[in-house]
Design a protein around this motif. Structure first.
Motif, PDB file in Angstrom:
ATOM      1  N   THR A 173       0.850  -1.182   0.000  1.00  8.71           N
ATOM      2  CA  THR A 173       0.000   0.000   0.000  1.00  8.71           C
ATOM      3  C   THR A 173       0.895   1.245   0.000  1.00  8.71           C
ATOM      4  O   THR A 173       1.469   1.586   1.022  1.00  8.71           O
ATOM      5  CB  THR A 173      -0.923  -0.004   1.242  1.00  8.71           C
ATOM      6  OG1 THR A 173      -1.545  -1.284   1.339  1.00  8.71           O
ATOM      7  CG2 THR A 173      -1.978   1.078   1.150  1.00  8.71           C
ATOM      8  N   THR A 224       3.764   1.635  -1.205  1.00 11.25           N
ATOM      9  CA  THR A 224       5.175   1.359  -0.913  1.00 11.25           C
ATOM     10  C   THR A 224       5.791   0.474  -1.993  1.00 11.25           C
ATOM     11  O   THR A 224       5.081  -0.228  -2.721  1.00 11.25           O
ATOM     12  CB  THR A 224       5.316   0.579   0.409  1.00 11.25           C
ATOM     13  OG1 THR A 224       4.503  -0.598   0.336  1.00 11.25           O
ATOM     14  CG2 THR A 224       4.917   1.408   1.614  1.00 11.25           C
ATOM     15  N   ILE A 257       8.915  -2.435  -1.976  1.00 12.34           N
ATOM     16  CA  ILE A 257       9.736  -3.178  -1.024  1.00 12.34           C
ATOM     17  C   ILE A 257      10.952  -3.775  -1.728  1.00 12.34           C
ATOM     18  O   ILE A 257      10.835  -4.377  -2.792  1.00 12.34           O
ATOM     19  CB  ILE A 257       8.906  -4.270  -0.316  1.00 12.34           C
ATOM     20  CG1 ILE A 257       7.920  -3.613   0.647  1.00 12.34           C
ATOM     21  CG2 ILE A 257       9.779  -5.188   0.520  1.00 12.34           C
ATOM     22  CD1 ILE A 257       6.538  -3.654   0.226  1.00 12.34           C
ATOM     23  N   LYS A 308      11.359  -0.711   3.038  1.00 15.29           N
ATOM     24  CA  LYS A 308      10.027  -0.322   2.564  1.00 15.29           C
ATOM     25  C   LYS A 308      10.077   1.136   2.217  1.00 15.29           C
ATOM     26  O   LYS A 308      10.142   1.989   3.102  1.00 15.29           O
ATOM     27  CB  LYS A 308       9.016  -0.500   3.689  1.00 15.29           C
ATOM     28  CG  LYS A 308       8.332  -1.801   3.613  1.00 15.29           C
ATOM     29  CD  LYS A 308       7.210  -1.926   4.580  1.00 15.29           C
ATOM     30  CE  LYS A 308       6.957  -3.418   4.688  1.00 15.29           C
ATOM     31  NZ  LYS A 308       5.785  -3.728   5.464  1.00 15.29           N
ATOM     32  N   GLU A 348      13.516  -6.123   9.673  1.00  9.53           N
ATOM     33  CA  GLU A 348      14.085  -7.466   9.627  1.00  9.53           C
ATOM     34  C   GLU A 348      13.644  -8.203   8.356  1.00  9.53           C
ATOM     35  O   GLU A 348      12.460  -8.204   8.016  1.00  9.53           O
ATOM     36  CB  GLU A 348      13.558  -8.182  10.881  1.00  9.53           C
ATOM     37  CG  GLU A 348      13.778  -9.639  10.959  1.00  9.53           C
ATOM     38  CD  GLU A 348      13.078 -10.253  12.182  1.00  9.53           C
ATOM     39  OE1 GLU A 348      13.373 -11.392  12.498  1.00  9.53           O
ATOM     40  OE2 GLU A 348      12.228  -9.579  12.809  1.00  9.53           O
ATOM     41  N   VAL A 372      12.649 -11.472   6.606  1.00  8.14           N
ATOM     42  CA  VAL A 372      12.187 -12.788   7.056  1.00  8.14           C
ATOM     43  C   VAL A 372      12.242 -13.738   5.862  1.00  8.14           C
ATOM     44  O   VAL A 372      11.580 -13.545   4.848  1.00  8.14           O
ATOM     45  CB  VAL A 372      10.775 -12.721   7.679  1.00  8.14           C
ATOM     46  CG1 VAL A 372      10.377 -14.077   8.235  1.00  8.14           C
ATOM     47  CG2 VAL A 372      10.725 -11.662   8.777  1.00  8.14           C
ATOM     48  N   LYS A 384      -0.804 -12.160   4.031  1.00  2.33           N
ATOM     49  CA  LYS A 384       0.272 -11.464   3.339  1.00  2.33           C
ATOM     50  C   LYS A 384       1.218 -10.774   4.309  1.00  2.33           C
ATOM     51  O   LYS A 384       2.403 -10.618   4.032  1.00  2.33           O
ATOM     52  CB  LYS A 384      -0.341 -10.428   2.387  1.00  2.33           C
ATOM     53  CG  LYS A 384       0.636  -9.742   1.477  1.00  2.33           C
ATOM     54  CD  LYS A 384       0.022  -8.497   0.843  1.00  2.33           C
ATOM     55  CE  LYS A 384      -0.086  -7.379   1.865  1.00  2.33           C
ATOM     56  NZ  LYS A 384      -0.507  -6.090   1.268  1.00  2.33           N
ATOM     57  N   ASN A 385       0.670 -10.356   5.450  1.00  3.46           N
ATOM     58  CA  ASN A 385       1.491  -9.665   6.447  1.00  3.46           C
ATOM     59  C   ASN A 385       2.028 -10.580   7.540  1.00  3.46           C
ATOM     60  O   ASN A 385       2.501 -10.116   8.572  1.00  3.46           O
ATOM     61  CB  ASN A 385       0.719  -8.498   7.051  1.00  3.46           C
ATOM     62  CG  ASN A 385       0.743  -7.285   6.126  1.00  3.46           C
ATOM     63  OD1 ASN A 385       1.606  -7.185   5.252  1.00  3.46           O
ATOM     64  ND2 ASN A 385      -0.200  -6.380   6.308  1.00  3.46           N
TER      65      ASN A 385
HETATM   66  P1  ATP Z   1       0.792  -3.347   3.296  1.00  2.00           P
HETATM   67  O1  ATP Z   1       0.831  -2.204   4.254  1.00  2.00           O
HETATM   68  O2  ATP Z   1      -0.387  -3.336   2.405  1.00  2.00           O
HETATM   69  O3  ATP Z   1       1.011  -4.660   3.977  1.00  2.00           O
HETATM   70  P2  ATP Z   1       3.544  -3.384   2.570  1.00  2.00           P
HETATM   71  O4  ATP Z   1       4.307  -2.149   2.277  1.00  2.00           O
HETATM   72  O5  ATP Z   1       3.775  -4.010   3.894  1.00  2.00           O
HETATM   73  O6  ATP Z   1       2.032  -3.081   2.318  1.00  2.00           O
HETATM   74  P3  ATP Z   1       3.436  -5.985   1.389  1.00  2.00           P
HETATM   75  O7  ATP Z   1       2.500  -6.126   0.248  1.00  2.00           O
HETATM   76  O8  ATP Z   1       3.009  -6.454   2.728  1.00  2.00           O
HETATM   77  O9  ATP Z   1       3.883  -4.446   1.455  1.00  2.00           O
HETATM   78  O10 ATP Z   1       4.794  -6.701   1.010  1.00  2.00           O
HETATM   79  C1  ATP Z   1       5.220  -6.791  -0.319  1.00  2.00           C
HETATM   80  C2  ATP Z   1       6.128  -7.984  -0.494  1.00  2.00           C
HETATM   81  O11 ATP Z   1       7.374  -7.723   0.151  1.00  2.00           O
HETATM   82  C3  ATP Z   1       5.620  -9.248   0.170  1.00  2.00           C
HETATM   83  O12 ATP Z   1       4.836  -9.988  -0.688  1.00  2.00           O
HETATM   84  C4  ATP Z   1       6.890  -9.996   0.525  1.00  2.00           C
HETATM   85  O13 ATP Z   1       7.308 -10.772  -0.587  1.00  2.00           O
HETATM   86  C5  ATP Z   1       7.889  -8.901   0.727  1.00  2.00           C
HETATM   87  N1  ATP Z   1       8.177  -8.639   2.142  1.00  2.00           N
HETATM   88  C6  ATP Z   1       7.593  -7.699   2.915  1.00  2.00           C
HETATM   89  N2  ATP Z   1       8.129  -7.670   4.140  1.00  2.00           N
HETATM   90  C7  ATP Z   1       9.080  -8.623   4.160  1.00  2.00           C
HETATM   91  C8  ATP Z   1      10.017  -9.100   5.157  1.00  2.00           C
HETATM   92  N3  ATP Z   1      10.069  -8.548   6.386  1.00  2.00           N
HETATM   93  N4  ATP Z   1      10.858 -10.089   4.819  1.00  2.00           N
HETATM   94  C9  ATP Z   1      10.820 -10.617   3.579  1.00  2.00           C
HETATM   95  N5  ATP Z   1       9.974 -10.225   2.616  1.00  2.00           N
HETATM   96  C10 ATP Z   1       9.125  -9.248   2.874  1.00  2.00           C
END
Ligand code: ATP
Ligand code: MG
Length: 305
Positions: free
Chosen positions: A20, A22, A24, A63, A109, A111, A159-160
């Motif tokens: 959202t 962002t 990553i 992020k 971190e 993961v 997803k989270n």
């Molecule tokens: P939202 O706030 O909607 O959750 P977000 O910025 O957290 O948005 P995500 O869609 O949750 O983004 O994450 C995007 C992708 O980044 C995930 O599908 C995953 O592959 C990867 N990812 C996110 N956080 C991590 C993490 N801590 N370790 C490894 N991969 C991650």
């Protein structure tokens, strides 16, 4: 109320996806004693150079917030601050925030085995009911911890949830961590809130009021359904208007075949937030359920009913 990370302490690598507002990336955070300009190499020889496999520092996720209005940036910092206040084995660790020109970057971190929805789809048929209960309990323990501190996550979904240990081999256990909720709820547009149906609690859709812990109980219930259903929900293909209609008519998703599990999930998915069980109760009931080991797999078909 979070640690400020200097721009030169981080290295950006491959793009992992979009969230959202962002983008990553995986990357590295240089830690003290690991930086190039410190002369620690002279005594680093104890392990030889091959032992220093992480010259770049520790593996992190970066992020990067889209270029946005000040309010959104503040909502992003609010989340960084929330995550910096907490410490729990099943919550992802946020190292801090780096402000690089006009870019705001949350450093957290890394993961290793990625998001739970993707993991479950890939390992369909391999993960056991006990595996799923263990993951559900770990999630509930993180949320119970937040509840005890009167903190709300607000974006609980598969997803989270990130998989740190697979636990697929006999005698091993999975280990998951709940990720940060992303930009704080108050900054989401109405459309973004509607997109989050069915994870977002029904009472949070209309006015975007700050959610309470009861919103996480709803999110937990949906996430549990997602886990039962191997990372899928029968609502992924419907339009925003249909999503809104789903809540307006107080509809329910198909339930797992086990009566006990179904009624447990139904308690969390109550349209009246005051009727939802606390995470203390959720954790206790999950422990009992895991012991009884009902059939956790779901007979969900592809249309919500
Ligand atoms: P939202 O706030 O909607 O959750 P977000 O910025 O957290 O948005 P995500 O869609 O949750 O983004 O994450 C995007 C992708 O980044 C995930 O599908 C995953 O592959 C990867 N990812 C996110 N956080 C991590 C993490 N801590 N370790 C490894 N991969 C991650
Ligand atoms: Mg996320």
């Amino acid at each position: 109320r979070f640690h400020q990370i200097r721009d030169k302490e981080i290295t950006q690598e491959q793009h992992l996806g979009r969230g959202t507002r962002t983008n990553i990336y995986s990357g590295w955070l240089r830690v003290r004693g690991n930086s190039e300009d410190e002369e620690d190499d002279s005594y680093g020889g104890w392990n030889g150079n091959e032992g220093r496999s992480h010259d770049k520092g520790i593996r992190v996720v970066l992020k990067i917030l889209d270029q946005s209005h000040r309010d959104i940036a503040l909502a992003f910092f609010e989340t960084a601050s929330l995550m910096s206040q907490v410490s729990h084995s099943h919550l992802v660790f946020v190292h801090g925030v780096s402000v690089k020109g006009s870019e705001n970057i949350m450093v957290e971190e890394f993961v290793e085995f990625g998001p739970l929805d993707v993991f479950l789809r890939r390992e369909r048929g391999v993960v056991t009911p006990q595996w799923k209960f263990t993951v559900a309990k770990q999630l509930a323990s993180a949320l119970s911890y937040l509840e005890s501190k009167h903190l709300v996550h607000g974006n609980v979904c598969c997803k989270n949830i990130l998989v740190a240990r697979k636990g697929l081999e006999e005698g091993t256990f999975p280990f998951v961590k709940l990720s940060d909720p992303g930009i704080a709820f108050s900054a989401l547009s109405r459309e973004e809130r509607v997109e989050r149906i069915p994870w977002i609690a029904p009472e949070c859709v209309p006015n975007g009021a700050r959610p309470g812990s009861t919103a996480d109980q709803w999110g937990f219930g949906i996430t549990l359904l997602e886990i039962c259903n191997d990372g899928d929900l029968p609502m992924s293909e419907i339009t925003l208007a249909e999503k809104e209609r789903f809540y307006e008519t107080q509809s329910h998703l198909p339930e797992p075949s086990s009566q006990e599990l179904a009624s447990f999930i139904r308690m969390c998915l109550n349209y009246d937030p005051t009727e939802r069980p606390s995470f203390r109760t959720i954790l206790r009931e999950l422990t009992e359920l895991q012991f009884k080991n009902p059939d956790i797999s779901s007979k969900c078909d592809t249309h919500p009913g």
